[in-house]
Design a protein around this motif. Structure first.
Motif, PDB file in Angstrom:
ATOM      1  N   ALA A 170      24.224  45.461  40.032  1.00 15.40           N
ATOM      2  CA  ALA A 170      23.570  45.083  38.783  1.00 15.40           C
ATOM      3  C   ALA A 170      24.511  45.245  37.605  1.00 15.40           C
ATOM      4  N   VAL A 171      24.113  44.643  36.489  1.00 13.89           N
ATOM      5  CA  VAL A 171      24.838  44.792  35.226  1.00 13.89           C
ATOM      6  C   VAL A 171      23.938  45.546  34.266  1.00 13.89           C
ATOM      7  N   LYS A 172      24.510  46.563  33.629  1.00 16.24           N
ATOM      8  CA  LYS A 172      23.809  47.279  32.571  1.00 16.24           C
ATOM      9  C   LYS A 172      24.465  46.978  31.234  1.00 16.24           C
ATOM     10  N   GLU A 173      23.624  46.819  30.229  1.00 19.08           N
ATOM     11  CA  GLU A 173      24.091  46.662  28.852  1.00 19.08           C
ATOM     12  C   GLU A 173      23.356  47.700  28.017  1.00 19.08           C
ATOM     13  N   HIS A 174      24.082  48.675  27.514  1.00 22.75           N
ATOM     14  CA  HIS A 174      23.464  49.777  26.754  1.00 22.75           C
ATOM     15  C   HIS A 174      22.342  50.434  27.565  1.00 22.75           C
ATOM     16  N   ARG A 213      30.347  42.358  23.858  1.00 19.26           N
ATOM     17  CA  ARG A 213      29.238  43.149  24.376  1.00 19.26           C
ATOM     18  C   ARG A 213      29.730  44.156  25.416  1.00 19.26           C
ATOM     19  N   ASP A 214      28.935  45.195  25.598  1.00 18.87           N
ATOM     20  CA  ASP A 214      29.327  46.293  26.467  1.00 18.87           C
ATOM     21  C   ASP A 214      28.585  46.193  27.806  1.00 18.87           C
ATOM     22  N   PHE A 215      29.243  45.600  28.812  1.00 19.69           N
ATOM     23  CA  PHE A 215      28.659  45.449  30.135  1.00 19.69           C
ATOM     24  C   PHE A 215      29.326  46.408  31.115  1.00 19.69           C
ATOM     25  N   VAL A 216      28.563  46.841  32.111  1.00 22.22           N
ATOM     26  CA  VAL A 216      29.136  47.651  33.177  1.00 22.22           C
ATOM     27  C   VAL A 216      28.422  47.311  34.484  1.00 22.22           C
TER      28      VAL A 216
END
Length: 423
Positions: free
Chosen positions: A47-51, A2-5
């Motif tokens: 925070a963490v964003k996914e898409h 998964r793409d987390f940032v």
């Protein structure tokens, strides 16, 4: 994969996420961030964003003192603790951030139930929602290096044990009152009949709240925060903080007691005449009972005359309530021991649920901390527990504190220093 940032949020972005998240709470708001910052704590909203969607967030605090630096997240972070991939990513990022800030350890207290219990602290029946302990949360946190502080009892800064009331289906004040146990219903009605009224204190009246809080702190031996703290709290939370006071209006109390005395005097006179004409055991018993009631009413009227010397309106109890979109929290309170027979504390709770929950469409009322001891009548928290139980709620047992070492050497030195200083 998964793409987390990891991202930083603005105050508004953070508050919007907290308002919608099932673990959102007053500790995880920008208002609390402002309060912590005013106390000298370094505050950030991570925070963490996914898409492009925010999927986890935390009010990240860095505390610095002469002895050490540590990071803390109170009643958070707000994250799905059963999503191992998301949890692992977020905690790794928070650990790295804590290290960059110079923290020796990261402390968290997840705001998610470990187990729900009934009002007496007993586990719910098998199959009921929340009945099974959430051991998966512990496993997932321990798998990434967190140490659990244990299933403790007793009061803590961030309570592990909470008492709550579900107001779902309660639409009117009458329904609300009927939802309490009989004794608490009587207490609320009694307070009103004795001239007790509840109102919100203005900003320049917080000294009234502080004075009552201080008296209670001295009586019960807990830490008094000081009037300045309450001013900072109000400044940080603004309209979402409600400092309420219950006051005795002496003229109403005297009027009520005078009417009761006159009614009792007439009853005693009637029973006296009836007993003189035709004495019976029943009439004598009634006469004795009403005569005692009359004597008690006359005694209260004399006491009212003494109270009137102190003023026309006397503050008897005070409480602080905080609004969050998903709940109203009863945070601090105090009462004047002399005015305990006026049941002002019960009326404040009722008024808070009525105006800060029912009128706002909020179904969760959080009485906040209890000590988690249910089977000891001599426990120091017994009075607080029984008072809250009178409103017929339930118990939420949280998992408690977790700690993650960030800098092993710095952490070991901190532990050694604390051990030396505590000798």
């Amino acid at each position: 994969m998964r793409d987390f940032v990891l991202v930083r949020l603005s105050d508004d972005e953070f508050d919007e996420f907290s308002a919608k998240h099932p673990q959102g709470n007053f500790q995880q708001t920008s208002a609390m961030g402002r309060l912590r910052a005013a106390q000298g704590v370094d505050v950030e909203y991570l925070a963490v964003k996914e898409h492009d969607d925010i999927v986890a967030a935390a009010l990240f605090e860095t505390h610095r003192s002469r002895l050490s630096t540590f990071a803390a997240i109170h009643d958070g972070p707000m994250v799905d603790y059963h999503d191992a991939e998301l949890l692992t990513f977020f905690m790794a990022q928070l650990k790295a951030h804590a290290k960059a800030k110079g923290a020796s350890q990261l402390e968290i207290t997840p705001e998610t139930p470990y187990r729900l219990r009934d009002s007496d602290g007993q586990p719910l029946p098998a199959g009921a929602e929340g009945a099974q302990p959430d051991d998966a949360l512990l496993v997932n946190l321990q798998a990434i290096g967190f140490r659990h502080g244990g299933f403790t009892v007793g009061y803590t800064a961030v309570p592990r044990w909470r008492y709550l009331k579900d107001l779902t289906g309660i639409a009117t004040e009458s329904d609300l009152l009927k939802s309490y146990d009989k004794r608490t219903q009587w207490s609320v009605k009694r307070a009103r009949s004795m001239g007790v009224h509840v109102r919100e204190l203005a900003d320049d009246e917080l000294g009234v709240f502080a004075a009552i809080e201080q008296q209670t702190a001295e009586r019960r031996s807990f830490e008094y925060r000081g009037e300045e703290y309450f001013h900072r709290f109000k400044k940080a939370f603004g309209a979402k903080a409600h400092f309420m006071v219950a006051e005795i209006h002496i003229d109403e109390y005297v009027k009520d007691m005078t009417a009761k005395r006159e009614a009792l005097a007439a009853k005693v006179e009637s029973l006296t005449a009836k007993n003189a004409e035709h004495p019976t055991t029943k009439t004598e018993r009634q006469l004795g009972e009403e005569s005692r009631n009359l004597a008690a009413a006359e005694k209260r009227l004399k006491e009212a005359a003494e109270l009137a010397k102190k003023g026309d309106v006397l503050p008897a109890a005070a409480s602080l309530f905080v609004e969050h979109l998903r709940e109203t929290i009863y945070l601090f309170s105090g009462s004047v021991e002399e005015y305990k027979p006026f049941y002002a504390s019960a009326l404040i709770q009722h008024e808070a649920m009525l105006h800060l929950c029912l009128e706002r469409g909020v179904s969760r009322y959080n009485f906040y901390g209890i000590d988690g001891v249910f089977d000891d009548p001599d426990d120091e928290g017994r009075g607080v527990l029984e008072f809250k139980q009178g409103f017929n709620g339930y118990v939420e047992e949280l998992p408690g504190e977790f700690e993650l070492t960030v800098k092993p050497l710095a952490y070991a030195l901190k532990q050694l220093a604390h051990k030396v200083l505590s000798r």
